[in-house]
Design a protein around this motif. Structure first.
Motif, mmCIF file in Angstrom:
data_model
loop_
_atom_site.group_PDB
_atom_site.id
_atom_site.type_symbol
_atom_site.label_atom_id
_atom_site.label_comp_id
_atom_site.label_asym_id
_atom_site.label_seq_id
_atom_site.Cartn_x
_atom_site.Cartn_y
_atom_site.Cartn_z
ATOM 1 N N THR A 185 0.834 -1.209 0.000
ATOM 2 C CA THR A 185 0.000 0.000 0.000
ATOM 3 C C THR A 185 0.868 1.258 0.000
ATOM 4 O O THR A 185 0.650 2.186 -0.787
ATOM 5 N N ALA A 186 1.880 1.278 0.868
ATOM 6 C CA ALA A 186 2.780 2.437 0.924
ATOM 7 C C ALA A 186 3.541 2.604 -0.387
ATOM 8 O O ALA A 186 3.762 3.727 -0.847
ATOM 9 N N PHE A 187 3.918 1.505 -1.005
ATOM 10 C CA PHE A 187 4.664 1.549 -2.257
ATOM 11 C C PHE A 187 3.818 2.135 -3.380
ATOM 12 O O PHE A 187 4.247 3.032 -4.119
ATOM 13 N N ILE A 188 2.595 1.663 -3.516
ATOM 14 C CA ILE A 188 1.734 2.082 -4.620
ATOM 15 C C ILE A 188 1.246 3.520 -4.443
ATOM 16 O O ILE A 188 1.009 4.232 -5.425
ATOM 17 N N LEU A 189 1.104 3.975 -3.209
ATOM 18 C CA LEU A 189 0.647 5.344 -2.978
ATOM 19 C C LEU A 189 1.662 6.378 -3.461
ATOM 20 O O LEU A 189 1.310 7.542 -3.662
ATOM 21 N N GLN A 190 2.898 5.962 -3.670
ATOM 22 C CA GLN A 190 3.935 6.892 -4.137
ATOM 23 C C GLN A 190 3.936 6.922 -5.672
ATOM 24 O O GLN A 190 4.789 6.349 -6.338
ATOM 25 N N ARG A 191 2.964 7.602 -6.219
ATOM 26 C CA ARG A 191 2.753 7.613 -7.662
ATOM 27 C C ARG A 191 3.786 8.446 -8.418
ATOM 28 O O ARG A 191 4.004 8.225 -9.620
ATOM 29 N N SER A 192 4.430 9.376 -7.746
ATOM 30 C CA SER A 192 5.350 10.277 -8.461
ATOM 31 C C SER A 192 6.565 9.546 -9.033
ATOM 32 O O SER A 192 7.161 9.998 -10.014
ATOM 33 N N THR A 193 6.946 8.425 -8.418
ATOM 34 C CA THR A 193 8.117 7.683 -8.908
ATOM 35 C C THR A 193 7.723 6.448 -9.726
ATOM 36 O O THR A 193 8.604 5.686 -10.146
ATOM 37 N N GLU A 194 6.434 6.255 -9.949
ATOM 38 C CA GLU A 194 6.007 5.091 -10.733
ATOM 39 C C GLU A 194 6.460 5.254 -12.192
ATOM 40 O O GLU A 194 6.234 6.296 -12.808
ATOM 41 N N PRO A 195 7.111 4.248 -12.756
ATOM 42 C CA PRO A 195 7.563 4.361 -14.153
ATOM 43 C C PRO A 195 6.381 4.561 -15.100
ATOM 44 O O PRO A 195 5.318 3.966 -14.912
ATOM 45 N N ARG A 196 6.576 5.395 -16.093
ATOM 46 C CA ARG A 196 5.513 5.577 -17.072
ATOM 47 C C ARG A 196 5.431 4.346 -17.963
ATOM 48 O O ARG A 196 6.417 3.640 -18.182
ATOM 49 N N VAL A 197 4.251 4.075 -18.468
ATOM 50 C CA VAL A 197 4.040 2.921 -19.341
ATOM 51 C C VAL A 197 4.583 3.241 -20.726
ATOM 52 O O VAL A 197 4.221 4.251 -21.327
#
Length: 407
Positions: A185-197
Motif C-alpha cells: 500500500t505504501a509503495f503504490i501510494l507513491q505515484r510520483s516515482t512510478e515508471p511511465r508505461v
C-alpha cells in the motif's frame, strides 16, 4: 569522495519507495518457511507443510513473470492493487484453514491463490531505472537492492520461524501478510516515482523470456540459485553430523554476510569493465570457491569456506540485473527482471531437493558436490552466451534481432 549511496537517495521519492519496497518484499523470505512452521505445528505432518509451501513457491515463480508483464503494459498501480488484494486474502484464508482445521484442499487452493503476489523487487528496480537510466548511479542503486534482498532473506526467515515458535503457529504468517499489505500500500501510494508505461513497439511484443539475453541469464541463475540452496542444506546436515546443529544458523548467516559486504563495496565503485565480463568473473569466482567446501570438516573451517563461497553472489546479481536493464526493451523491464528472479527461485527449489537426495544417499559432505556441479554449469552457460550478452544496448532494432525464440 562523496558517499554514492547518499547520492542516490537524494533523488526525489527514492527514500520512500525503497523503504516501502523493503517492507513489501519481506514475504518473499517469510511466507515459504512460515507456511512450513505453521502447518508443521498445527497438523504435525512435515510432508504436508512442505507440499503446501512448495505449491505456493513454484506457483509464484511461474505466475510472477506474467503479472510483471501486465505491469509493464498497464502500469504498477493498476496491477499491483488487485493482485496484492488477492494474495493477502488468500494468505488470510490459509491461516484460518490451518487454525480451524479446514479440509486439506483449502490449504492448497489458498496457497495457489496467494501466489498472485507481485514481484516487488522487480518493480523497485524499475523505479530506480526510471530515475537513473544510463547513469553511473544505476550500478549503486542495483547494488543497494541486492543488499536489501540479502537482508530480507537473512532477517525474514528467522523472524517468521521465531514468531511461530515463540508466540503461536500462525504468528509468522500473520506478520508476513501484514508486511505485504502495508508495504505494498505504501509503495503504490507513491505515484510520483512510478515508471511511465512505454508503448509496445515491434521489439517489445511477446514475452521477455523470448529474448536471448534473458534466456541466458535466467538459465545461469537457476544454477546459481542451486549453489546457495545446496550450501544451506549441506551446512545443516554437516553441523548436525558434527554434533553442533545450533551452529547451522551462524554459518548460514556468515554466508549471507560475505555476499552483503562485497555487494555494498561493488556498488560504491564505478567499474568500467563491460557487465558481461563482470558477470563471467563473478560466476567463475562462485564456481571456484565451491571447491573448498568439499574439505571443510569442522565448524570453523565450514564457516570460513562458506563465507568465501558467498562473496560473489551479490556481484553476480548486480551485474545480472544491470545486463537485463541494458539488453531488454524499456517496455519489458519489469518482466525481464522477474524472469531472472524466477530462475533464482527455481534453482533454490531444485538445489534443495538435489542436495537433500545426495546427502541422504552419500553423506553430508557430499551435498557440496551439487554446488560444485551447479557453479560449473552456470559458468559454462555464461561463457557460451557471451556473444549475445555483449550485444549493443537494446534499442528497437537490436531487440528485434534478439527477440527470436531459442531453437
Amino acid at each position: 569522495m562523496p558517499n554514492p549511496y547518499r547520492e542516490i537517495f537524494k533523488a526525489r521519492g527514492a527514500k520512500g519507495f525503497a523503504a516501502a519496497g523493503f517492507v513489501a518484499r519481506m514475504p518473499m523470505a517469510m511466507a515459504p518457511i512460515g507456511i512450513v512452521a505453521m502447518l508443521s505445528q498445527t497438523h504435525g505432518e512435515y510432508w504436508l507443510a512442505g507440499a503446501v509451501s512448495a505449491t505456493y513457491a513454484l506457483a509464484n515463480a511461474f505466475v510472477a513473470p506474467q503479472i510483471s508483464r501486465l505491469v509493464d503494459r498497464l502500469g504498477q498501480a493498476r496491477i499491483v492493487v488487485p493482485t496484492t488484494v488477492i494474495s493477502v486474502l488468500a494468505f488470510v484464508v490459509l491461516v484460518a484453514a490451518a487454525n480451524q482445521d479446514w479440509p486439506i484442499w483449502t490449504l492448497f487452493v489458498s496457497a495457489l491463490l496467494a501466489a498472485a503476489m507481485p514481484s516487488i523487487p522487480a518493480m523497485v528496480r524499475a523505479r530506480w531505472t526510471e530515475l537513473f537510466r544510463d547513469r553511473p548511479e544505476m550500478n549503486t542503486a542495483f547494488a543497494f537492492e541486492s543488499a536489501a534482498d540479502e537482508l530480507v532473506y537473512i532477517a525474514g526467515a528467522s523472524l517468521s520461524v521465531g514468531l511461530s515458535v515463540a508466540l503461536f503457529p500462525e504468528a509468522g504468517m500473520l506478520a508476513s501478510t501484514l508486511f505485504l499489505a502495508f508495504g505494498s500500500t505504501a509503495f503504490i501510494l507513491q505515484r510520483s516515482t512510478e515508471p511511465r508505461v512505454r508503448p509496445v513497439d515491434q521489439g517489445s511484443r511477446g514475452s521477455a523470456i523470448r529474448l536471448r539475453p534473458v534466456q541466458i541469464i535466467t538459465l545461469a541463475l537457476i544454477f546459481i540459485g542451486a549453489t546457495f540452496a545446496t550450501t544451506e542444506v549441506s551446512t545443516v546436515a554437516i553441523t548436525k553430523e558434527l554434533g553442533q546443529p545450533g551452529a547451522a544458523s551462524l554459518v548460514i548467516g556468515v554466508y549471507a554476510l560475505g555476499s552483503f559486504v562485497v555487494g555494498i563495496i561493488i556498488g560504491a565503485l564505478n567499474l568500467k569493465t563491460p557487465l558481461q565480463i563482470q558477470l563471467a568473473i563473478a560466476i567463475a569466482i562462485i564456481a571456484l570457491t565451491t571447491l573448498p567446501l568439499l574439505v571443510a570438516d569442522t565448524v570453523p573451517l565450514l564457516a570460513l569456506a562458506v563465507f568465501v563461497s558467498g562473496v560473489a553472489i551479490s556481484p553476480t546479481f548486480i551485474t545480472a540485473f544491470g545486463l537485463i536493464e541494458r539488453r531488454v526493451p524499456e517496455a519489458m523491464l519489469t518482466e525481464g527482471v522477474t524472469w531472472v528472479m524466477t530462475g533464482i527461485g527455481i534453482g533454490m527449489a531444485l538445489g534443495s531437493f538435489a542436495a537433500g537426495w545426495v546427502v541422504d544417499a552419500f553423506g553430508a559432505q557430499s551435498g557440496f558436490l551439487v554446488s560444485v556441479a551447479a557453479g560449473a554449469i552456470a559458468l559454462v552457460i555464461v561463457l557460451l552466451g557471451m556473444r549475445s550478452l555483449a550485444t549493443a544496448d537494446c534499442d528497437t532494432s537490436a531487440c528485434d534481432a534478439a527477440a527470436v525464440p531459442a531453437e
